[in-house]
Design an enzyme around this catalytic site. Structure first.
Site, mmCIF file in Angstrom:
data_model
loop_
_atom_site.group_PDB
_atom_site.id
_atom_site.type_symbol
_atom_site.label_atom_id
_atom_site.label_comp_id
_atom_site.label_asym_id
_atom_site.label_seq_id
_atom_site.Cartn_x
_atom_site.Cartn_y
_atom_site.Cartn_z
ATOM 1 N N SER A 145 0.812 -1.212 0.000
ATOM 2 C CA SER A 145 0.000 0.000 0.000
ATOM 3 C C SER A 145 0.849 1.266 0.000
ATOM 4 O O SER A 145 1.994 1.273 0.471
ATOM 5 C CB SER A 145 -0.908 0.010 1.233
ATOM 6 O OG SER A 145 -0.134 -0.017 2.422
ATOM 7 N N GLN A 147 1.623 4.287 1.898
ATOM 8 C CA GLN A 147 1.491 4.374 3.347
ATOM 9 C C GLN A 147 2.531 5.313 3.929
ATOM 10 O O GLN A 147 3.464 5.749 3.254
ATOM 11 C CB GLN A 147 1.671 2.984 3.968
ATOM 12 C CG GLN A 147 3.033 2.357 3.671
ATOM 13 C CD GLN A 147 3.148 0.944 4.196
ATOM 14 O OE1 GLN A 147 3.792 0.704 5.212
ATOM 15 N NE2 GLN A 147 2.528 -0.010 3.494
ATOM 16 N N HIS A 149 4.268 6.145 8.214
ATOM 17 C CA HIS A 149 4.249 5.781 9.627
ATOM 18 C C HIS A 149 4.328 7.051 10.469
ATOM 19 O O HIS A 149 5.167 7.926 10.205
ATOM 20 C CB HIS A 149 5.416 4.851 9.954
ATOM 21 C CG HIS A 149 5.485 3.659 9.054
ATOM 22 N ND1 HIS A 149 4.471 2.736 8.955
ATOM 23 C CD2 HIS A 149 6.440 3.250 8.178
ATOM 24 C CE1 HIS A 149 4.800 1.799 8.073
ATOM 25 N NE2 HIS A 149 5.986 2.097 7.589
ATOM 26 N N LYS A 172 7.621 4.252 13.891
ATOM 27 C CA LYS A 172 8.074 3.081 13.136
ATOM 28 C C LYS A 172 9.058 3.485 12.042
ATOM 29 O O LYS A 172 8.814 3.253 10.856
ATOM 30 C CB LYS A 172 6.864 2.361 12.524
ATOM 31 C CG LYS A 172 7.177 0.972 11.968
ATOM 32 C CD LYS A 172 5.938 0.383 11.308
ATOM 33 C CE LYS A 172 6.218 -0.966 10.692
ATOM 34 N NZ LYS A 172 5.053 -1.497 9.961
ATOM 35 N N GLU A 174 12.070 2.852 9.617
ATOM 36 C CA GLU A 174 12.473 1.561 9.068
ATOM 37 C C GLU A 174 13.531 1.749 7.989
ATOM 38 O O GLU A 174 13.682 2.830 7.403
ATOM 39 C CB GLU A 174 11.269 0.801 8.506
ATOM 40 C CG GLU A 174 10.523 1.518 7.400
ATOM 41 C CD GLU A 174 9.204 0.836 7.052
ATOM 42 O OE1 GLU A 174 8.598 0.207 7.934
ATOM 43 O OE2 GLU A 174 8.776 0.951 5.897
ATOM 44 N N HIS A 309 5.446 6.111 1.135
ATOM 45 C CA HIS A 309 6.231 5.108 0.425
ATOM 46 C C HIS A 309 5.351 3.909 0.099
ATOM 47 O O HIS A 309 4.277 3.727 0.679
ATOM 48 C CB HIS A 309 7.444 4.656 1.254
ATOM 49 C CG HIS A 309 7.088 4.052 2.579
ATOM 50 N ND1 HIS A 309 6.725 4.820 3.672
ATOM 51 C CD2 HIS A 309 7.032 2.761 3.011
ATOM 52 C CE1 HIS A 309 6.471 4.039 4.711
ATOM 53 N NE2 HIS A 309 6.639 2.783 4.332
ATOM 54 N N ARG A 328 -2.608 4.067 5.766
ATOM 55 C CA ARG A 328 -2.691 3.695 4.351
ATOM 56 C C ARG A 328 -3.681 4.583 3.608
ATOM 57 O O ARG A 328 -4.629 5.086 4.201
ATOM 58 C CB ARG A 328 -3.115 2.234 4.198
ATOM 59 C CG ARG A 328 -2.195 1.237 4.896
ATOM 60 C CD ARG A 328 -2.739 -0.181 4.734
ATOM 61 N NE ARG A 328 -1.896 -1.168 5.400
ATOM 62 C CZ ARG A 328 -2.045 -1.539 6.663
ATOM 63 N NH1 ARG A 328 -3.029 -1.014 7.383
ATOM 64 N NH2 ARG A 328 -1.234 -2.430 7.201
ATOM 65 N N LYS A 334 -7.098 -2.877 2.386
ATOM 66 C CA LYS A 334 -7.210 -2.669 3.827
ATOM 67 C C LYS A 334 -7.783 -1.287 4.135
ATOM 68 O O LYS A 334 -8.010 -0.462 3.244
ATOM 69 C CB LYS A 334 -5.837 -2.839 4.486
ATOM 70 C CG LYS A 334 -5.259 -4.246 4.371
ATOM 71 C CD LYS A 334 -3.914 -4.340 5.071
ATOM 72 C CE LYS A 334 -3.338 -5.733 4.980
ATOM 73 N NZ LYS A 334 -2.014 -5.854 5.660
#
Length: 456
Positions: A145, A147, A149, A172, A174, A309, A328, A334
């Site tokens: 997706s 999305q 964070h 989050k 990453e 991203h 998202r 979702k």
């Protein structure tokens, strides 16, 4: 045990010195818990994963015949999770105790720098001086997706307001390290690329409106662009389903026609590919707003808070703070939280920095992102090579990607065999000796706390 062997080193730099053989004052006692744990890790079968043995995740999970895992060619193998995340905790072998349970009984394994496990705790409390992280392997066949964070402040707000959708109050950050060629959308494209999309894609102009389109076409600086771009992006993402469907279908038809007499751009080919997998989805159009990033093996990107991203294809090692918070807004069946995503983004227009790691030893490249939570080492040992990694104040997880050899910690008289797919937990303040055998190199990844933060 024979003394470790290694190529004759040049005078060590401060980084390289961290890998010189080290001694430990601690001598193991018969009652001391094991200082090396072999883990069995779980697989997530998300629908975007690669099928069967085409997936690196499947091959790693099934590499040990003792586990009795048969690869299902019709099943997607998306992620291999390593740690104590409650959704899929790793198990300590041979007994199968959850790693979280073992750590609860062996608190010294976490070191003195953190109150709870840095790699494995899913829901940190404000008392913990460090956030926690989770390493995993991804095999991406279908785009994830669009999305972002949230940062810690927004994460807490979302968790307090909607705990069913945002299950913890942690951020989050990453980092993804490509194992194969890896493709992603990340961050907003530069001003000129955005202007080109507005000028050449009438379907986008219709959805964002002539007023915002006109403002963006005359903007030159980021500070001027941000408010107009936020307005334009929000209008695009909140357009009615019928309007989006019509625009996507028109764009697809136009590109199909134009491909007969001109070569389409990489971004246009990507748009057609996304449309095949997510027909009539607003994310197909949103992709025109983002940078299209292609990584080669060994290259990485760091994704901070509030940056849009979407992973598109390929396989990677990923390490992140342990959190379930994902906002998202496209390319997904979702839950979509479009308003939150549109409001939270930074709207920075910068192509992401490509990380290639820093050589800290002839056999080790270190990826150190700008966050205290984690770092990742990629170790590539040629046949017969040996390396000693001295104790650190935090625990580590080792994943063997290819090859075979031996792993030994400083309280073991003999080493333990290590081969493709093996995962090991090494407690804090434990030195590790790695050696490769056979005719091929052994490649491992180590995830641990950012060493620069430990030195502060």
């Amino acid at each position: 045990m024979a003394a470790p062997s290694s190529p004759a080193p040049s005078p060590p730099t401060p980084l390289a010195a961290a890998f010189l053989p080290a001694t430990s004052d601690a001598s193991p006692t018969p009652d001391e818990p094991p200082r090396l744990l072999r883990l069995r890790c779980g697989v997530q079968h998300y629908e975007w994963g690669r099928l069967g043995d085409a997936s690196l995740v499947a091959r790693l999970a099934a590499a040990d015949p003792d586990f009795g895992i048969a690869i299902d060619p019709a099943l997607p193998y998306a992620e291999l999770w390593m740690g104590t995340h409650p959704s899929m905790p790793s198990l300590v072998l041979p007994g199968g105790e959850p790693l979280s349970g073992w750590l609860a009984r062996n608190r010294d394994a976490l070191g003195h720098a953190v109150d709870l496990p840095f790699l494995f705790k899913a829901h940190p409390s404000p008392l913990h001086p460090r956030s926690l992280c989770l390493p995993r392997v991804l095999s991406v066949a279908k785009p994830l997706s669009i999305q972002a964070h949230p940062d810690k402040s927004l994460a807490k707000e979302l968790h307090d307001q909607r705990p069913a959708d945002y299950k913890d109050a942690n951020h989050k950050p990453e980092m993804a390290i490509a194992v194969t060629e890896f493709r992603a959308l990340f961050g907003f494209a530069g001003i000129e690329e955005l202007k080109d999309a507005i000028r050449t894609v009438p379907e986008v102009r219709v959805l964002i409106g002539q007023e915002d389109a006109a403002k963006l076409m005359i903007m030159k600086e980021y500070n001027d662009v941000k408010s107009s771009m936020q307005s334009a992006f929000a209008k695009l993402m909140t357009a009615s389903k019928d309007t989006v469907s019509e625009a996507v279908n028109k764009l697809k038809g136009r590109l199909d026609d134009e491909s007969k007499f001109r070569t389409l751009t990489e971004k246009e080919l990507l748009i057609l590919s996304l449309e095949k997998q997510y027909p009539e989805d607003v994310g197909v159009l949103a992709a025109l707003f983002f940078n299209y990033v292609k990584l080669g093996p060994g290259e990485a990107i760091y994704i901070g808070a509030n940056e849009p991203h979407a992973y598109l294809s390929g396989e990677c090692i990923e390490c992140m703070a342990t959190s379930d918070n994902v906002v998202r807004a496209g390319l997904t069946p979702k839950y979509r939280d479009v308003k939150t995503l549109s409001d939270m983004l930074t709207y920075k227009q910068v192509f992401p920095e490509i990380l290639r790691g820093v050589t800290v030893h002839p056999y080790v490249r270190r990826y150190t992102p700008p966050t205290d939570e984690f770092e990742v080492d990629c170790c590539l040992l040629p046949p017969g090579a040996v390396i000693v990694m001295p104790p650190t104040p935090s625990p580590s997880i080792f994943l063997v990607m290819t090859g075979e050899g031996e792993i030994q910690v400083d309280s073991m008289l003999d080493g333990e065999k290590a081969k493709e797919g093996d995962v090991f937990f090494v407690p804090a303040y434990t030195g590790v000796k790695l050696s490769a055998c056979g005719h091929a190199s052994m490649q491992l990844y180590r995830a641990g706390v950012n060493s620069t933060s430990l030195n502060n």
